[in-house]
Scaffold this active site. Sequence first.
Site, PDB file in Angstrom:
ATOM      1  N   ASP A  54     108.725  25.779  -4.796  1.00 22.32           N
ATOM      2  CA  ASP A  54     109.441  26.967  -5.252  1.00 22.32           C
ATOM      3  C   ASP A  54     110.104  27.542  -4.002  1.00 22.32           C
ATOM      4  O   ASP A  54     109.411  27.924  -3.059  1.00 22.32           O
ATOM      5  CB  ASP A  54     108.471  27.973  -5.881  1.00 22.32           C
ATOM      6  CG  ASP A  54     109.205  29.170  -6.470  1.00 22.32           C
ATOM      7  OD1 ASP A  54     110.228  29.599  -5.888  1.00 22.32           O
ATOM      8  OD2 ASP A  54     108.764  29.681  -7.514  1.00 22.32           O
ATOM      9  N   LYS A  88     127.030  32.848  -4.747  1.00 22.46           N
ATOM     10  CA  LYS A  88     127.733  31.612  -4.377  1.00 22.46           C
ATOM     11  C   LYS A  88     128.698  31.853  -3.214  1.00 22.46           C
ATOM     12  O   LYS A  88     128.907  30.957  -2.384  1.00 22.46           O
ATOM     13  CB  LYS A  88     128.466  31.010  -5.581  1.00 22.46           C
ATOM     14  CG  LYS A  88     127.560  30.458  -6.680  1.00 22.46           C
ATOM     15  CD  LYS A  88     126.643  29.351  -6.204  1.00 22.46           C
ATOM     16  CE  LYS A  88     126.012  28.597  -7.371  1.00 22.46           C
ATOM     17  NZ  LYS A  88     124.945  27.658  -6.921  1.00 22.46           N
ATOM     18  N   ILE A 104     129.245  22.057 -16.267  1.00 22.33           N
ATOM     19  CA  ILE A 104     128.554  20.901 -16.857  1.00 22.33           C
ATOM     20  C   ILE A 104     127.392  21.449 -17.676  1.00 22.33           C
ATOM     21  O   ILE A 104     126.691  22.357 -17.219  1.00 22.33           O
ATOM     22  CB  ILE A 104     127.985  19.978 -15.752  1.00 22.33           C
ATOM     23  CG1 ILE A 104     129.095  19.457 -14.842  1.00 22.33           C
ATOM     24  CG2 ILE A 104     127.201  18.823 -16.366  1.00 22.33           C
ATOM     25  CD1 ILE A 104     128.588  18.612 -13.675  1.00 22.33           C
ATOM     26  N   ALA A 157     119.538  33.517 -11.088  1.00 17.36           N
ATOM     27  CA  ALA A 157     119.566  34.981 -11.184  1.00 17.36           C
ATOM     28  C   ALA A 157     118.806  35.338 -12.454  1.00 17.36           C
ATOM     29  O   ALA A 157     118.802  34.544 -13.404  1.00 17.36           O
ATOM     30  CB  ALA A 157     120.999  35.492 -11.255  1.00 17.36           C
ATOM     31  N   GLY A 208     116.066  20.268  -6.719  1.00 16.77           N
ATOM     32  CA  GLY A 208     116.830  20.819  -7.844  1.00 16.77           C
ATOM     33  C   GLY A 208     116.905  19.943  -9.076  1.00 16.77           C
ATOM     34  O   GLY A 208     117.705  20.217  -9.972  1.00 16.77           O
ATOM     35  N   TYR A 254     129.648  35.595 -15.010  1.00 17.12           N
ATOM     36  CA  TYR A 254     128.979  34.919 -13.887  1.00 17.12           C
ATOM     37  C   TYR A 254     128.390  35.967 -12.932  1.00 17.12           C
ATOM     38  O   TYR A 254     127.375  35.761 -12.290  1.00 17.12           O
ATOM     39  CB  TYR A 254     129.935  33.955 -13.186  1.00 17.12           C
ATOM     40  CG  TYR A 254     129.223  32.905 -12.348  1.00 17.12           C
ATOM     41  CD1 TYR A 254     128.321  32.016 -12.935  1.00 17.12           C
ATOM     42  CD2 TYR A 254     129.451  32.808 -10.980  1.00 17.12           C
ATOM     43  CE1 TYR A 254     127.666  31.060 -12.171  1.00 17.12           C
ATOM     44  CE2 TYR A 254     128.805  31.846 -10.212  1.00 17.12           C
ATOM     45  CZ  TYR A 254     127.914  30.977 -10.811  1.00 17.12           C
ATOM     46  OH  TYR A 254     127.271  30.027 -10.055  1.00 17.12           O
ATOM     47  N   LEU A 285     120.539  22.419 -17.919  1.00 13.53           N
ATOM     48  CA  LEU A 285     119.604  23.490 -18.289  1.00 13.53           C
ATOM     49  C   LEU A 285     120.101  24.847 -17.808  1.00 13.53           C
ATOM     50  O   LEU A 285     119.953  25.859 -18.489  1.00 13.53           O
ATOM     51  CB  LEU A 285     118.214  23.234 -17.687  1.00 13.53           C
ATOM     52  CG  LEU A 285     117.301  22.234 -18.368  1.00 13.53           C
ATOM     53  CD1 LEU A 285     115.965  22.198 -17.639  1.00 13.53           C
ATOM     54  CD2 LEU A 285     117.099  22.570 -19.842  1.00 13.53           C
TER      55      LEU A 285
HETATM   56  P1  NAD Z   1     119.583  22.623 -13.509  1.00 11.62           P
HETATM   57  O1  NAD Z   1     118.948  23.671 -14.355  1.00 11.62           O
HETATM   58  O2  NAD Z   1     119.377  21.228 -13.903  1.00 11.62           O
HETATM   59  O3  NAD Z   1     119.174  22.812 -11.992  1.00 11.62           O
HETATM   60  C1  NAD Z   1     118.884  24.066 -11.422  1.00 11.62           C
HETATM   61  C2  NAD Z   1     117.669  23.826 -10.564  1.00 11.62           C
HETATM   62  O4  NAD Z   1     117.310  25.008  -9.852  1.00 11.62           O
HETATM   63  C3  NAD Z   1     116.440  23.433 -11.403  1.00 11.62           C
HETATM   64  O5  NAD Z   1     115.956  22.198 -10.942  1.00 11.62           O
HETATM   65  C4  NAD Z   1     115.439  24.536 -11.118  1.00 11.62           C
HETATM   66  O6  NAD Z   1     114.109  24.060 -11.100  1.00 11.62           O
HETATM   67  C5  NAD Z   1     115.912  24.971  -9.747  1.00 11.62           C
HETATM   68  N1  NAD Z   1     115.393  26.281  -9.351  1.00 11.62           N
HETATM   69  C6  NAD Z   1     115.661  27.505  -9.862  1.00 11.62           C
HETATM   70  N2  NAD Z   1     114.901  28.437  -9.249  1.00 11.62           N
HETATM   71  C7  NAD Z   1     114.152  27.774  -8.315  1.00 11.62           C
HETATM   72  C8  NAD Z   1     113.165  28.163  -7.377  1.00 11.62           C
HETATM   73  N3  NAD Z   1     112.772  29.440  -7.253  1.00 11.62           N
HETATM   74  N4  NAD Z   1     112.611  27.216  -6.579  1.00 11.62           N
HETATM   75  C9  NAD Z   1     112.972  25.914  -6.694  1.00 11.62           C
HETATM   76  N5  NAD Z   1     113.897  25.480  -7.565  1.00 11.62           N
HETATM   77  C10 NAD Z   1     114.470  26.406  -8.378  1.00 11.62           C
HETATM   78  O7  NAD Z   1     121.138  22.995 -13.475  1.00 11.62           O
HETATM   79  P2  NAD Z   1     122.341  22.424 -12.605  1.00 11.62           P
HETATM   80  O8  NAD Z   1     123.553  22.822 -13.351  1.00 11.62           O
HETATM   81  O9  NAD Z   1     122.114  21.015 -12.279  1.00 11.62           O
HETATM   82  O10 NAD Z   1     122.285  23.321 -11.291  1.00 11.62           O
HETATM   83  C11 NAD Z   1     122.220  22.797  -9.978  1.00 11.62           C
HETATM   84  C12 NAD Z   1     123.153  23.568  -9.052  1.00 11.62           C
HETATM   85  O11 NAD Z   1     124.495  23.324  -9.436  1.00 11.62           O
HETATM   86  C13 NAD Z   1     122.964  25.080  -9.064  1.00 11.62           C
HETATM   87  O12 NAD Z   1     123.110  25.582  -7.752  1.00 11.62           O
HETATM   88  C14 NAD Z   1     124.134  25.539  -9.904  1.00 11.62           C
HETATM   89  O13 NAD Z   1     124.508  26.852  -9.571  1.00 11.62           O
HETATM   90  C15 NAD Z   1     125.181  24.545  -9.484  1.00 11.62           C
HETATM   91  N6  NAD Z   1     126.337  24.413 -10.367  1.00 11.62           N
HETATM   92  C16 NAD Z   1     126.167  24.187 -11.705  1.00 11.62           C
HETATM   93  C17 NAD Z   1     127.283  24.052 -12.528  1.00 11.62           C
HETATM   94  C18 NAD Z   1     127.134  23.838 -14.016  1.00 11.62           C
HETATM   95  O14 NAD Z   1     128.073  24.141 -14.762  1.00 11.62           O
HETATM   96  N7  NAD Z   1     126.026  23.314 -14.503  1.00 11.62           N
HETATM   97  C19 NAD Z   1     128.579  24.142 -11.982  1.00 11.62           C
HETATM   98  C20 NAD Z   1     128.711  24.359 -10.604  1.00 11.62           C
HETATM   99  C21 NAD Z   1     127.582  24.492  -9.813  1.00 11.62           C
HETATM  100  O1  0WE Z   2     125.483  28.430 -11.374  1.00 14.69           O
HETATM  101  C1  0WE Z   2     125.483  28.314 -12.587  1.00 14.69           C
HETATM  102  C2  0WE Z   2     124.334  28.851 -13.411  1.00 14.69           C
HETATM  103  C3  0WE Z   2     123.199  29.284 -12.560  1.00 14.69           C
HETATM  104  C4  0WE Z   2     122.134  30.060 -13.306  1.00 14.69           C
HETATM  105  C5  0WE Z   2     121.740  29.806 -14.615  1.00 14.69           C
HETATM  106  C6  0WE Z   2     120.725  30.557 -15.192  1.00 14.69           C
HETATM  107  C7  0WE Z   2     120.296  30.377 -16.617  1.00 14.69           C
HETATM  108  C8  0WE Z   2     118.849  30.754 -16.805  1.00 14.69           C
HETATM  109  C9  0WE Z   2     121.499  31.047 -12.602  1.00 14.69           C
HETATM  110  N1  0WE Z   2     120.513  31.788 -13.155  1.00 14.69           N
HETATM  111  C10 0WE Z   2     120.103  31.540 -14.412  1.00 14.69           C
HETATM  112  N2  0WE Z   2     119.097  32.312 -14.919  1.00 14.69           N
HETATM  113  C11 0WE Z   2     118.472  32.027 -16.095  1.00 14.69           C
HETATM  114  O2  0WE Z   2     117.576  32.744 -16.538  1.00 14.69           O
HETATM  115  N3  0WE Z   2     126.564  27.718 -13.191  1.00 14.69           N
HETATM  116  C12 0WE Z   2     127.714  27.379 -12.385  1.00 14.69           C
HETATM  117  C13 0WE Z   2     126.666  27.466 -14.641  1.00 14.69           C
HETATM  118  C14 0WE Z   2     127.288  28.668 -15.265  1.00 14.69           C
HETATM  119  O3  0WE Z   2     126.557  29.761 -15.558  1.00 14.69           O
HETATM  120  C15 0WE Z   2     127.423  30.715 -16.064  1.00 14.69           C
HETATM  121  C16 0WE Z   2     128.717  30.211 -16.057  1.00 14.69           C
HETATM  122  C17 0WE Z   2     128.640  28.891 -15.545  1.00 14.69           C
HETATM  123  C18 0WE Z   2     129.780  27.948 -15.349  1.00 14.69           C
HETATM  124  C19 0WE Z   2     127.149  32.003 -16.469  1.00 14.69           C
HETATM  125  C20 0WE Z   2     128.193  32.786 -16.955  1.00 14.69           C
HETATM  126  C21 0WE Z   2     129.487  32.311 -16.949  1.00 14.69           C
HETATM  127  C22 0WE Z   2     129.764  31.000 -16.505  1.00 14.69           C
END
Ligand code: NAD
Ligand code: 0WE
Length: 263
Positions: free
Chosen positions: A65, A165, A194, A96, A14, A158, A197
């Site tokens: 992947d 989740k 946070i 998603a 990830g 969301y 990307l």
């Molecule tokens: P990020 O974009 O840095 O990481 C998301 C990762 O998912 C990327 O490395 C991407 O390559 C990978 N990914 C997506 N589709 C994939 C696939 N088909 N195969 C392999 N890898 C795939 O963003 P992040 O915020 O570090 O997200 C990491 C985790 O933390 C996610 O599960 C996200 O839901 C969760 N999360 C994020 C937040 C936030 O606000 N950023 C908060 C709570 C939880």
């Molecule tokens: O889990 C997430 C985001 C996960 C995510 C992000 C993307 C962006 C690009 C899943 N799928 C996609 N598909 C894309 O094409 N978070 C916890 C961060 C997040 O995403 C939100 C949030 C928060 C917080 C979306 C709507 C509302 C709140």
Amino acid sequence: MNGLMHGKKVLIVGVASPRSIAWGIAKAMHREGAELAFTYQNEKLKSRVDKIAEECGSSIVLPCDVASDAQIDAVFSAIKQQWGVLDGVVHAVGFAPREQLEGNFVDAVTREGFAIAHDISAYSFAALAKGARPLMQGRNGALLTLSYLGSVRAMPSYNVMGLAKASLEACTRYLAQSLGPENIRVNAISAGPIKTLAAAGIARFRSMLDNVSRVAPLRRTISADEVGNVAAFLCSDYASAITGEIVNVDAGYNILGMPELEE
Ligand code: NAD
Ligand code: 0WE
């Protein structure tokens, strides 16, 4: 060199950028003495992950992947060849289709969007557990995933990710029950928002962060490094009696019933 995770071999899935939560976790685990292997989702991300792996002294960087059983199998074959064993897996993957994360849930949700969100964000954790299991025998194994409060509370936009989740958190409990007899622990961190990307391009993400800063008990947002410290603890032997747990790392946001009114 002595740390919380001295000598542990951990696979990190990830990392996409230096902002990734997985990168905060990798840094903390490396600091605590773990040996790390990394995967990247596609060729576009390979060079970034290579660079990040190098900073952790890691030379194992593999394509994965999580939609592909063949790629998942190949990852664990490579780990088996290079390490022979495995102590931890970090699953920090969520996806998603973008249209799913916009607007009203009922308008946005589709059968295909639902299926993709659950496949990539929830099933993939079970798939990685299946692959890791044979390499974790006779050790103190630990699996960790990343969730969000949208699993247990309805949040604007969301949408279907909240359902995915919820499934991921249930998966954490079922994996914990399944693998506990083999001394493999399975936990999740539910992180506060946070700017990674995965948050880029989410409408009003900035105002979500501002809201957390105003109302969370600690009156601030959290960092990937803070998630990393908790992740290192949960995958270390100090957490040897914790399994099936969802740990909130969110400056206290989730405990609120109603925010305090600002003066
Ligand atoms: P990020 O974009 O840095 O990481 C998301 C990762 O998912 C990327 O490395 C991407 O390559 C990978 N990914 C997506 N589709 C994939 C696939 N088909 N195969 C392999 N890898 C795939 O963003 P992040 O915020 O570090 O997200 C990491 C985790 O933390 C996610 O599960 C996200 O839901 C969760 N999360 C994020 C937040 C936030 O606000 N950023 C908060 C709570 C939880
Ligand atoms: O889990 C997430 C985001 C996960 C995510 C992000 C993307 C962006 C690009 C899943 N799928 C996609 N598909 C894309 O094409 N978070 C916890 C961060 C997040 O995403 C939100 C949030 C928060 C917080 C979306 C709507 C509302 C709140």
